[in-house]
Motif scaffolding. Structure first.
Motif, PDB file in Angstrom:
ATOM      1  N   GLN A   1     -16.403  43.458 -12.903  1.00  0.00           N
ATOM      2  CA  GLN A   1     -17.367  43.180 -11.833  1.00  0.00           C
ATOM      3  C   GLN A   1     -16.743  42.202 -10.844  1.00  0.00           C
ATOM      4  OE1 GLN A   1     -20.225  44.869 -11.825  1.00  0.00           O
ATOM      5  NE2 GLN A   1     -19.815  45.726 -13.851  1.00  0.00           N
ATOM      6  N   ASP A   2     -17.067  42.358  -9.590  1.00  0.00           N
ATOM      7  CA  ASP A   2     -16.535  41.483  -8.548  1.00  0.00           C
ATOM      8  C   ASP A   2     -17.175  40.099  -8.641  1.00  0.00           C
ATOM      9  OD1 ASP A   2     -14.981  41.010  -6.161  1.00  0.00           O
ATOM     10  OD2 ASP A   2     -16.894  41.001  -5.083  1.00  0.00           O
ATOM     11  N   VAL A   3     -16.345  39.069  -8.675  1.00  0.00           N
ATOM     12  CA  VAL A   3     -16.828  37.684  -8.632  1.00  0.00           C
ATOM     13  C   VAL A   3     -16.794  37.196  -7.195  1.00  0.00           C
ATOM     14  CG1 VAL A   3     -16.413  35.310  -9.388  1.00  0.00           C
ATOM     15  CG2 VAL A   3     -16.099  37.214 -10.990  1.00  0.00           C
ATOM     16  N   GLY A   4     -15.677  37.418  -6.524  1.00  0.00           N
ATOM     17  CA  GLY A   4     -15.565  37.002  -5.131  1.00  0.00           C
ATOM     18  C   GLY A   4     -14.124  36.905  -4.697  1.00  0.00           C
ATOM     19  N   GLU A   5     -13.938  36.641  -3.409  1.00  0.00           N
ATOM     20  CA  GLU A   5     -12.610  36.472  -2.839  1.00  0.00           C
ATOM     21  C   GLU A   5     -12.433  35.012  -2.462  1.00  0.00           C
ATOM     22  OE1 GLU A   5      -9.553  38.527   0.339  1.00  0.00           O
ATOM     23  OE2 GLU A   5     -11.562  39.335   0.086  1.00  0.00           O
TER      24      GLU A   5
ATOM     25  N   ALA B   1      -7.222  35.842  -2.624  1.00  0.00           N
ATOM     26  CA  ALA B   1      -7.198  36.520  -3.921  1.00  0.00           C
ATOM     27  C   ALA B   1      -8.615  36.838  -4.373  1.00  0.00           C
ATOM     28  CB  ALA B   1      -6.494  35.653  -4.961  1.00  0.00           C
ATOM     29  N   ARG B   2      -8.789  38.042  -4.886  1.00  0.00           N
ATOM     30  CA  ARG B   2     -10.079  38.503  -5.391  1.00  0.00           C
ATOM     31  C   ARG B   2     -10.120  38.277  -6.890  1.00  0.00           C
ATOM     32  NH1 ARG B   2     -13.923  40.696  -3.529  1.00  0.00           N
ATOM     33  NH2 ARG B   2     -12.960  41.449  -1.644  1.00  0.00           N
ATOM     34  N   VAL B   3     -11.275  37.817  -7.378  1.00  0.00           N
ATOM     35  CA  VAL B   3     -11.468  37.588  -8.807  1.00  0.00           C
ATOM     36  C   VAL B   3     -12.489  38.588  -9.333  1.00  0.00           C
ATOM     37  CG1 VAL B   3     -12.313  35.953 -10.554  1.00  0.00           C
ATOM     38  CG2 VAL B   3     -10.906  35.141  -8.645  1.00  0.00           C
ATOM     39  N   GLU B   4     -12.189  39.145 -10.514  1.00  0.00           N
ATOM     40  CA  GLU B   4     -13.104  40.040 -11.218  1.00  0.00           C
ATOM     41  C   GLU B   4     -13.269  39.519 -12.641  1.00  0.00           C
ATOM     42  OE1 GLU B   4     -12.338  44.374  -9.275  1.00  0.00           O
ATOM     43  OE2 GLU B   4     -10.871  43.705 -10.754  1.00  0.00           O
ATOM     44  N   ALA B   5     -14.410  39.826 -13.239  1.00  0.00           N
ATOM     45  CA  ALA B   5     -14.687  39.411 -14.614  1.00  0.00           C
ATOM     46  C   ALA B   5     -15.348  40.552 -15.365  1.00  0.00           C
ATOM     47  CB  ALA B   5     -15.597  38.185 -14.622  1.00  0.00           C
TER      48      ALA B   5
END
Length: 83
Positions: free
Chosen positions: A20-24, A69-73
């Protein structure tokens, strides 16, 4: 844009194993910090709680983008690694 980590964690728990997308984030250093915070269920103070508790129940990754940078979890279970 501020991230509501409790909303992200709830979405992850509702869809175990799915990223799931956390944010950029503006820098890869900030994104790396957030991925560590997610994995370890870090809290800033004794009066707070982590959206990603217990530690090890979420995985996180980062990917470089044009703007940072994009973070996903993803939720992997309370024992970690359960998919």
């Amino acid at each position: 844009k501020p991230v509501n980590h409790f909303t992200v964690a709830a979405l992850c728990r509702a869809n175990p194993g799915e990223w799931q997308d956390v944010g950029e984030y503006n820098s890869s250093q900030s994104a790396t910090g957030v991925t560590q915070w997610i994995r370890t269920a870090y809290v800033k103070g004794a009066d707070r709680r982590s959206a990603y508790a217990p530690a090890g129940s979420f995985e996180a990754r980062r990917e470089l983008t044009e703007y940072g940078a994009r973070v996903e979890a993803r939720f992997v279970g309370a024992e970690g690694g359960a998919r």
